[in-house]
Design an enzyme around this catalytic site. Structure first.
Site, short mmCIF file in Angstrom:
data_model
loop_
_atom_site.label_atom_id
_atom_site.label_comp_id
_atom_site.label_asym_id
_atom_site.label_seq_id
_atom_site.Cartn_x
_atom_site.Cartn_y
_atom_site.Cartn_z
N LYS A 182 0.84 -1.20 0.00
CA LYS A 182 0.00 0.00 0.00
C LYS A 182 0.87 1.26 0.00
O LYS A 182 1.27 1.74 1.07
CB LYS A 182 -0.90 0.01 1.25
CG LYS A 182 -2.07 -0.97 1.16
CD LYS A 182 -2.86 -1.00 2.46
CE LYS A 182 -3.76 0.17 2.65
NZ LYS A 182 -5.00 0.14 1.86
N1 PMP Z 1 -7.30 -4.11 -2.09
C1 PMP Z 1 -6.88 -2.83 -2.00
C2 PMP Z 1 -6.32 -2.17 -3.21
C3 PMP Z 1 -6.98 -2.14 -0.78
O1 PMP Z 1 -6.57 -0.88 -0.69
C4 PMP Z 1 -7.52 -2.80 0.34
C5 PMP Z 1 -7.66 -2.06 1.63
N2 PMP Z 1 -6.49 -2.11 2.39
C6 PMP Z 1 -7.93 -4.13 0.20
C7 PMP Z 1 -7.79 -4.75 -1.03
C8 PMP Z 1 -8.45 -4.90 1.37
O2 PMP Z 1 -7.41 -5.13 2.29
P1 PMP Z 1 -7.69 -5.25 3.86
O3 PMP Z 1 -8.72 -6.29 4.03
O4 PMP Z 1 -6.37 -5.65 4.44
O5 PMP Z 1 -8.13 -3.92 4.33
#
Ligand code: PMP
Length: 327
Positions: A182
């Site tokens: 991220k």
């Molecule tokens: N895909 C993307 C591109 C995201 O930004 C997120 C949010 N963090 C997710 C999937 C879901 O990840 P998580 O369940 O860890 O929040």
């Protein structure tokens, strides 16, 4: 959705007033997207507020920082300023404690009732700061911040689920930007997809990978259900490996379902019996329509997983208590 503010933001190890938590207009990350971040949630339980899978989130933050050369050994940061994963976990919990009163007040506003609850979204960010400009980030300082605020449902489609549209923008792939971490700049891709579908009147986008298979939403992972089996795109479909995705896969297997990570094409999702998104912000959000194909109201498996997930994050299922980090 306007932010419901709280009292203090943690910046480089100190608490500053919400309104004073600012950075210079020549901050490197503002110009080039050279920051890494996380989204985490803290929930109200009968034993007090608890952060869901805090350490896994901070470990992913470390990995994001590592990809962009923002780590030294096992710490995030550089020789001037650095924090370990455990220190950032403590700082996040400290920020919640520091904002106790404003979080309780904010939750009353958000929920429109008088219940004393501490629930919040947690946003840690590590970014290249002010001092140098130009594309080489390696001489810019690394700054840290953690903010917390009450944040309700991210995707509102009511109980019936949301309407989704496939974006014409494909998801970043690892030869362009690493999809599995991220970084702030990477989200320009999500933003374009989001704008495109919002302007067409939909609630959320779906992005394909560079092969044309389903990847994920702009900030969510996708699950579909067909003939009782639960399917989700694999890591090689340019997804971010969501922590909610991982949790839902474990929960579904524990409930006795067959869960498979497999390539999904457009036809497969159009013919799905059920579909839902997962993410920290989105939690478990049912999808009722995609590209004008009707999936329908949330089905029995979506409902079961949704219910189980919410029981777990609220500390009602002893088996999963290790996912909760009490504040
Ligand atoms: N895909 C993307 C591109 C995201 O930004 C997120 C949010 N963090 C997710 C999937 C879901 O990840 P998580 O369940 O860890 O929040």
């Amino acid at each position: 959705m306007p932010i419901i503010t709280t009292d203090k933001i943690w910046m480089n190890g100190e608490f500053v007033n919400w309104d004073d938590a600012k950075c210079h207009v020549l901050t490197h990350a503002l110009h080039y997207g050279s920051g890494v971040f996380e989204g985490i949630r803290c929930y109200h339980t009968k034993d007090g507020p608890a952060v869901f899978r805090l350490k896994e989130h901070m470990r992913r933050l470390y990995n994001s920082a590592k990809i962009y050369f923002m780590t030294t050994d096992d710490r995030l940061g550089d020789e001037t300023r650095s924090y370990g994963v455990d220190e950032l976990c403590d700082a996040a919990k400290e920020t919640i404690r520091e904002n106790r009163d404003s979080l309780i007040a904010g939750n009353k506003t958000l929920n429109g009732n008088n219940e004393e609850k501490i629930e919040c979204y947690i946003r840690p960010i590590v970014y290249r700061g002010y001092g140098e400009i130009g594309l080489n980030p390696l001489n810019s300082c690394i700054d840290f911040a953690i903010a917390v605020w009450p944040w309700g449902a991210y995707l509102s489609g009511g109980d019936d689920g949301i309407r989704v549209k496939t974006s014409s923008f494909e998801r970043i792939n690892s030869n362009v930007l690493p999809p599995n971490v991220k970084a702030t700049g990477q989200y320009i891709n999500s933003i374009l997809a989001c704008i495109e579908i919002k302007k067409s009147g939909y609630q959320e986008a779906l992005l394909l990978d560079n092969r044309g298979f389903i990847s994920e939403g702009p900030g969510e992972n996708l699950f579909i259900i067909k003939d009782g089996k639960i399917l989700t795109p694999p890591e090689h479909a340019s997804i971010l490996k969501g922590i909610t995705r991982d949790s839902v896969m474990i929960i579904a297997k524990d409930l006795g379902y067959d869960v498979k990570e497999t390539d999904i094409d457009r036809g497969m999702i159009y013919l799905a019996d059920e579909a839902f998104f997962t993410g920290t912000a989105a939690e478990v959000t049912p999808i009722r329509e995609i590209d004008n194909y009707q999936i329908g109201k949330p089905g029995p498996i979506t409902k079961e997983i949704h219910g189980r997930f919410f029981d777990i994050i609220r500390g009602k299922v002893p088996k999963y208590m290790e996912w909760l980090d009490f504040v």
